[in-house]
Scaffold this motif. Structure first.
Motif, PDB file in Angstrom:
ATOM      1  N   CYS A 157       1.057  -1.457  -0.013  1.00  7.18           N
ATOM      2  CA  CYS A 157      -0.164  -0.257  -0.195  1.00  7.18           C
ATOM      3  C   CYS A 157       0.593   1.544   0.292  1.00  7.18           C
ATOM      4  O   CYS A 157       0.787   1.835  -0.755  1.00  7.18           O
ATOM      5  CB  CYS A 157      -1.182   0.115   0.795  1.00  7.18           C
ATOM      6  N   VAL A 158       2.114   1.508   0.315  1.00  2.89           N
ATOM      7  CA  VAL A 158       3.062   2.315   0.544  1.00  2.89           C
ATOM      8  C   VAL A 158       3.400   2.332  -0.316  1.00  2.89           C
ATOM      9  O   VAL A 158       3.696   3.646  -0.877  1.00  2.89           O
ATOM     10  CB  VAL A 158       3.945   2.209   1.465  1.00  2.89           C
ATOM     11  N   ASN A 159       3.596   1.292  -1.962  1.00 12.70           N
ATOM     12  CA  ASN A 159       3.893   1.960  -2.564  1.00 12.70           C
ATOM     13  C   ASN A 159       3.302   2.455  -3.837  1.00 12.70           C
ATOM     14  O   ASN A 159       3.488   2.969  -3.922  1.00 12.70           O
ATOM     15  CB  ASN A 159       4.418   0.427  -3.263  1.00 12.70           C
ATOM     16  N   LYS A 160       2.209   1.678  -3.276  1.00  9.89           N
ATOM     17  CA  LYS A 160       1.236   2.640  -4.343  1.00  9.89           C
ATOM     18  C   LYS A 160       0.760   4.271  -4.139  1.00  9.89           C
ATOM     19  O   LYS A 160       0.595   5.009  -5.049  1.00  9.89           O
ATOM     20  CB  LYS A 160      -0.332   1.610  -3.977  1.00  9.89           C
ATOM     21  N   VAL A 161       0.759   4.330  -2.642  1.00  5.41           N
ATOM     22  CA  VAL A 161       1.373   6.083  -2.187  1.00  5.41           C
ATOM     23  C   VAL A 161       2.641   6.261  -2.825  1.00  5.41           C
ATOM     24  O   VAL A 161       1.979   7.040  -3.910  1.00  5.41           O
ATOM     25  CB  VAL A 161       0.693   6.097  -0.799  1.00  5.41           C
ATOM     26  N   LEU A 162       3.460   6.639  -2.656  1.00  2.00           N
ATOM     27  CA  LEU A 162       4.735   6.687  -3.607  1.00  2.00           C
ATOM     28  C   LEU A 162       4.989   7.325  -4.696  1.00  2.00           C
ATOM     29  O   LEU A 162       5.322   8.004  -5.223  1.00  2.00           O
ATOM     30  CB  LEU A 162       5.847   5.863  -3.443  1.00  2.00           C
ATOM     31  N   GLY A 163       4.171   5.429  -5.291  1.00  2.00           N
ATOM     32  CA  GLY A 163       4.255   6.057  -7.386  1.00  2.00           C
ATOM     33  C   GLY A 163       2.671   7.195  -7.395  1.00  2.00           C
ATOM     34  O   GLY A 163       3.601   7.509  -8.753  1.00  2.00           O
ATOM     35  N   ASP A 164       1.657   7.227  -6.590  1.00  2.00           N
ATOM     36  CA  ASP A 164       1.567   8.893  -6.976  1.00  2.00           C
ATOM     37  C   ASP A 164       2.129  10.099  -6.777  1.00  2.00           C
ATOM     38  O   ASP A 164       1.503  10.529  -7.311  1.00  2.00           O
ATOM     39  CB  ASP A 164      -0.199   9.024  -6.264  1.00  2.00           C
ATOM     40  N   LEU A 165       2.510  10.029  -5.673  1.00  2.00           N
ATOM     41  CA  LEU A 165       3.376  11.129  -5.264  1.00  2.00           C
ATOM     42  C   LEU A 165       4.411  11.266  -6.322  1.00  2.00           C
ATOM     43  O   LEU A 165       4.662  12.444  -6.636  1.00  2.00           O
ATOM     44  CB  LEU A 165       4.098  10.463  -3.654  1.00  2.00           C
ATOM     45  N   LYS A 166       5.202  10.055  -6.298  1.00  2.00           N
ATOM     46  CA  LYS A 166       6.574  10.655  -8.148  1.00  2.00           C
ATOM     47  C   LYS A 166       5.514  11.131  -9.137  1.00  2.00           C
ATOM     48  O   LYS A 166       5.656  11.969  -9.671  1.00  2.00           O
ATOM     49  CB  LYS A 166       6.718   9.599  -7.859  1.00  2.00           C
ATOM     50  N   ASP A 167       4.451  10.518  -9.418  1.00  2.00           N
ATOM     51  CA  ASP A 167       3.806  10.987 -10.664  1.00  2.00           C
ATOM     52  C   ASP A 167       2.723  12.315 -10.651  1.00  2.00           C
ATOM     53  O   ASP A 167       2.950  12.905 -11.558  1.00  2.00           O
ATOM     54  CB  ASP A 167       2.511   9.794 -10.531  1.00  2.00           C
ATOM     55  N   ALA A 168       2.743  12.915  -9.402  1.00  2.00           N
ATOM     56  CA  ALA A 168       2.268  13.963  -9.800  1.00  2.00           C
ATOM     57  C   ALA A 168       3.714  15.359  -9.345  1.00  2.00           C
ATOM     58  O   ALA A 168       3.849  16.501  -8.771  1.00  2.00           O
ATOM     59  CB  ALA A 168       1.388  13.931  -7.662  1.00  2.00           C
ATOM     60  N   GLY A 169       4.084  14.510  -8.873  1.00  2.00           N
ATOM     61  CA  GLY A 169       5.796  15.099  -9.193  1.00  2.00           C
ATOM     62  C   GLY A 169       6.019  15.939  -6.942  1.00  2.00           C
ATOM     63  O   GLY A 169       6.812  16.191  -7.084  1.00  2.00           O
ATOM     64  N   THR A 170       4.995  15.178  -6.381  1.00  2.00           N
ATOM     65  CA  THR A 170       5.268  15.758  -5.335  1.00  2.00           C
ATOM     66  C   THR A 170       6.023  15.941  -4.345  1.00  2.00           C
ATOM     67  O   THR A 170       7.435  16.135  -3.674  1.00  2.00           O
ATOM     68  CB  THR A 170       4.420  15.425  -4.683  1.00  2.00           C
ATOM     69  N   LEU A 171       6.983  14.454  -4.472  1.00  2.00           N
ATOM     70  CA  LEU A 171       8.520  13.582  -3.929  1.00  2.00           C
ATOM     71  C   LEU A 171       9.690  14.666  -4.695  1.00  2.00           C
ATOM     72  O   LEU A 171      10.171  14.344  -3.570  1.00  2.00           O
ATOM     73  CB  LEU A 171       8.384  12.500  -4.217  1.00  2.00           C
TER      74      LEU A 171
END
Length: 309
Positions: free
Chosen positions: A277-291
């Motif tokens: 589940c954390v990987n799903k969140v990290l994927g979205d954060l990367k895609d959004a440029g947030t990370l």
């Protein structure tokens, strides 16, 4: 990090499988009874290709109310103490300030936890990746993902690829360098057998042969004695050296991350389903440029600017 340089040194995707399945059924022109019969026959003949992969959680598994955590409705995060900048600020992981604190709270939000639902626990660096039960849901502490560690713990996908950086004394000839070209005539040093030394030879390619040292302590002494203009180390080490060991030195600049480089990952007890589940969140954060934005805010800027290529 590969070995503890401490003491030192800051959101949300769901699978589309159900949507795809629904679209496929709506697109069928066959009567409902025929579609059901065909589906049953296909299921009997072979496993459904729409079933989620074993390594990915089902849709509802990542709903906040279904997450398995140490304390229901709460998220417990581990890190070392003291917690140093730029990863944490004021030795307080709970304030959301600093690269890893900010990343942790962004992930928590993506999982559905409010800041008040997050608690922190002290976990010494070397203890974090030891085998056995954990008293945290995940640990975030500049822990490098390695095959050896992954045998006894689980890691998230990388949330940071370790950059290389150059540190120098304030009166060094390269103290005001802003580009790779400004380093071409410099006398640079690094520890033998390190990624940093490879980086000097393959990326900077200075006119003067890189000076090689048995360990970082020897390299720091050489810099202090004026034998080298600058020392190349990974960015976490650069922050440690300039903040604690050699305050008269500063990070002249850092290089953009190289593909396939060393990565930091959040650490979980072996078999913990929360990692998916954390990987799903990290994927979205990367895609959004947030990370990347969090990284640029806390690990770059005036304290460690990027070298121009």
């Amino acid at each position: 990090m590969t070995s503890p340089l401490k003491p030192v040194l800051p959101f949300i995707a769901l699978g589309a499988a159900l949507l795809l399945a629904a679209c496929a059924q709506e697109g069928s022109s066959a009567p409902a009874t025929s579609a059901a019969a065909s589906s049953a026959a296909a299921s009997a003949a072979a496993p459904s290709s729409a079933a989620p992969a074993a390594s990915e959680p089902a849709l509802d598994d990542c709903a906040p109310q279904n997450l398995t955590t140490l304390e229901p409705g709460k998220l417990t995060i581990g890190t070392d103490s003291p917690a140093y900048p730029p990863y944490f600020m004021d030795d307080d992981p709970s304030n959301g300030q600093g690269f890893e604190s900010a990343v942790a709270y962004a992930v928590a939000e993506g999982l559905g936890f409010k800041p008040a639902d997050v608690s922190w626990t002290v976990v010494p660096f070397n203890s974090s990746y030891a085998p056995g039960d954990k008293d945290f849901d995940f640990d975030i502490n500049q822990i490098s993902i390695t095959p050896e560690r992954a045998e006894v713990v689980d890691f998230s996908d990388g949330y940071y690829t370790v950059n290389q950086a150059v540190i120098a004394l304030k009166d060094s000839p390269i103290a005001k360098a802003t580009s790779v070209a400004d380093l071409k005539e410099a006398n640079l040093g690094a520890q033998v057998g390190t990624t940093s030394l490879d980086f000097i030879n393959t990326v900077v390619q200075p006119s003067n042969q890189a000076q090689v040292f048995n360990d970082t302590n020897d390299a720091k002494s050489a810099m202090n004695n004026g034998q080298i203009d600058g020392l190349v180390v990974d960015l976490p080490t650069a922050y440690y050296i300039t903040a604690v060991e050699i305050p008269d030195a500063s990070i002249i600049g850092q290089f953009p991350a190289q593909e396939g480089g060393e990565q930091f990952g959040m650490l979980f007890q072996k078999g913990n389903p929360l990692a998916a589940c954390v990987n799903k969140v990290l994927g979205d954060l990367k895609d959004a440029g947030t990370l990347q934005s969090i990284q640029d805010e806390w690990l770059a800027g005036t304290t460690a600017p990027y070298f121009k290529q």
